[in-house]
Design an enzyme around this catalytic site. Structure first.
Site, short mmCIF file in Angstrom:
data_model
loop_
_atom_site.label_atom_id
_atom_site.label_comp_id
_atom_site.label_asym_id
_atom_site.label_seq_id
_atom_site.Cartn_x
_atom_site.Cartn_y
_atom_site.Cartn_z
N THR A 72 0.83 -1.20 0.00
CA THR A 72 0.00 0.00 0.00
C THR A 72 0.87 1.25 0.00
O THR A 72 0.66 2.18 -0.79
CB THR A 72 -0.93 -0.01 1.23
N SER A 199 5.40 -6.83 -1.78
CA SER A 199 5.06 -6.93 -0.36
C SER A 199 5.39 -8.32 0.16
O SER A 199 5.19 -9.31 -0.56
CB SER A 199 3.57 -6.63 -0.19
N HIS A 201 4.13 -10.12 2.83
CA HIS A 201 3.15 -11.06 3.41
C HIS A 201 2.32 -11.83 2.40
O HIS A 201 1.58 -12.74 2.77
CB HIS A 201 2.26 -10.34 4.44
N CYS A 325 -10.05 -5.45 1.86
CA CYS A 325 -10.43 -4.10 2.26
C CYS A 325 -11.91 -3.85 2.06
O CYS A 325 -12.53 -3.13 2.81
CB CYS A 325 -9.64 -3.07 1.45
C1 LIG Z 1 -2.32 -6.99 -0.97
C2 LIG Z 1 -2.18 -6.08 -2.13
C3 LIG Z 1 -1.69 -4.78 -1.97
C4 LIG Z 1 -1.40 -4.18 -0.62
O1 LIG Z 1 -0.24 -4.69 -0.05
P1 LIG Z 1 -0.03 -4.56 1.54
O2 LIG Z 1 1.36 -5.02 1.77
O3 LIG Z 1 -1.06 -5.44 2.18
O4 LIG Z 1 -0.22 -3.11 1.89
C5 LIG Z 1 -1.52 -4.00 -3.10
N1 LIG Z 1 -1.82 -4.48 -4.32
C6 LIG Z 1 -2.27 -5.73 -4.52
C7 LIG Z 1 -2.55 -6.21 -5.90
C8 LIG Z 1 -2.47 -6.57 -3.43
O5 LIG Z 1 -2.94 -7.81 -3.63
#
Ligand SMILES: *Cc1c(COP(=O)(O)O)cnc(C)c1O
Length: 389
Positions: A72, A199, A201, A325
């Site tokens: 994010t 990211s 996680h 979300c």
């Molecule tokens: C999960 C996700 C995000 C956000 O990532 P976070 O590390 O949870 O803030 C952004 N873009 C996509 C496509 C995602 O699946």
């Protein structure tokens, strides 16, 4: 009670090897990586190694990796940072209608701040229209942001074709690859990408760690004032344990990518053929030829997806409507809507997202529960009853 987790697009389980790698950084190696003494240098060594591993994983050089709190933040930074650093070129931004909320909402804010944003439409399978991009791009366009893999339906975009057009018009190309990282090889040099968000996680790393790849030479503003961290562009003491875990997760991810893809293909094919055979009135969404194998979006005609999710939860099964979300907000999916689905079909849509630890036994259990609950919900539905009379 049996517990089945089919929501791996929302987040994944922390890998044991990743945890082992992180552990010393919670206990003995607690220095601040900005400190000049030995304690600090130990922490810095962990961060440096992680930066190398992450850079390696996406074909970047280590100096082009900037740590953030997650995908994010990386998305916010890429758009805002490039938009404001390149005002002399123009104030036009291009993205698509099916991006993650962190892209869409940042673009909405930028519109309020005087920028012009074009939201490219997609076809019924969720593919961004290349011809619409050709029509939209202009000399004032500073950045084009398109996701690699959609988190709700799994559609994989034609990133290479898009980057060629973007570069031809001299704009920067940003890719939200948060969902793509665990799905396909991503080489920023080969794909000619200027900025890319990732990211930890979503690939079995810890929550709260992410990165923005910024190609050397890209003009971008600072995101967080307050320190010399990340070359003065993103201040704040680094989350060393999480960053170390992110590095390990990237290393394992690259190593396992093709095995994982094969396994997910087998699992999702098994799931899809079973659902298709056992439950009438269903449809699969997304581009079946160009899709993340771990993500299966299914529409159950004539039911409320939210109700089905709660009934599944009571049987220990975790799935979602699409984006984590949106699930609390009862807001209809902007992704399915952009793909041209009616509100009724959108409401009946559920995302199943798999991981290699999932099993056929789990799928058998989930499909059995689905059969019962979908039938019960349909019987109880006032719309159905009226139609049957
Ligand atoms: C999960 C996700 C995000 C956000 O990532 P976070 O590390 O949870 O803030 C952004 N873009 C996509 C496509 C995602 O699946």
């Amino acid at each position: 009670m049996k517990r089945v987790y089919f929501d791996n697009a929302a987040t994944t389980m922390l890998n044991g090897e990743v945890l082992n790698e992180m552990m010393p950084y919670f206990t003995s190696i607690y220095g601040n990586s900005s400190s000049l003494h030995g304690f600090g240098r130990e922490a810095t060594a962990g961060v440096d190694k992680a930066r190398d591993l992450i850079a390696n994983c996406i074909g970047a050089s280590s100096g082009e990796i900037y740590f953030t709190s997650g995908g994010t933040e990386a998305n916010n930074w890429a758009l805002r940072g490039v938009a404001y650093a390149n005002l002399s070129k123009g104030k036009h931004i291009i993205t698509s209608q099916i991006e993650h909320h962190s892209i869409i909402d940042t673009c909405k804010q930028l519109e309020k701040e005087g920028f012009e944003v074009t939201y490219l439409p997609v076809d019924s399978t969720g593919l961004v229209s290349i011809s619409e991009l050709l029509h939209a791009v202009k000399p004032e366009t500073t950045i084009v942001s398109i996701m690699a893999v959609n988190n709700e339906v799994g559609t994989i975009q034609n990133i290479r074709a898009i980057s060629e057009i973007v570069k031809f018009y001299g704009a920067y190309f940003h890719v939200d690859a948060v969902q793509g990282l665990g799905v396909m090889p991503l080489n920023v040099k080969e794909m000619d990408i200027d900025l890319m968000s990732i990211s930890a996680h979503k690939i079995h790393g810890p929550k709260g760690a992410g990165a923005l790849y910024i190609r050397d030479g890209v003009k971008i503003t600072q995101f967080m004032a307050g320190g010399e961290q990340e070359k003065g562009l993103r201040g704040g003491t680094l989350n060393v344990p999480a960053i170390v875990g992110f590095g390990k997760a990237c290393e394992l991810n690259s190593r396992n990518l093709s095995f994982k893809d094969k396994k997910l293909f087998e699992l999702s094919s098994y799931f899809m053929s079973k659902v298709d055979y056992e439950i009438p009135g269903i449809r699969f969404n997304g581009n079946l030829h160009q899709k993340a194998n771990g993500i299966v979006s299914v529409t159950f005609e004539g039911i409320e997806g939210e109700n089905l999710i709660m009934l599944l939860d009571m049987k220990g099964i975790a799935v979602s409507t699409g984006s984590a979300c949106a699930s609390g907000a009862l807001e209809k999916s902007h992704v399915l809507s952009a793909m041209g689905m009616t509100d009724d079909l959108i409401r009946g849509t559920i995302r199943f997202s798999f991981d290699i630890n999932n099993t056929r036994d789990e799928i058998d259990y989930v499909v059995r529960v689905l059969c019962e609950e979908v039938e019960r919900l349909r019987k109880a539905s006032p719309i159905r009853k009226k139609k049957e009379k």
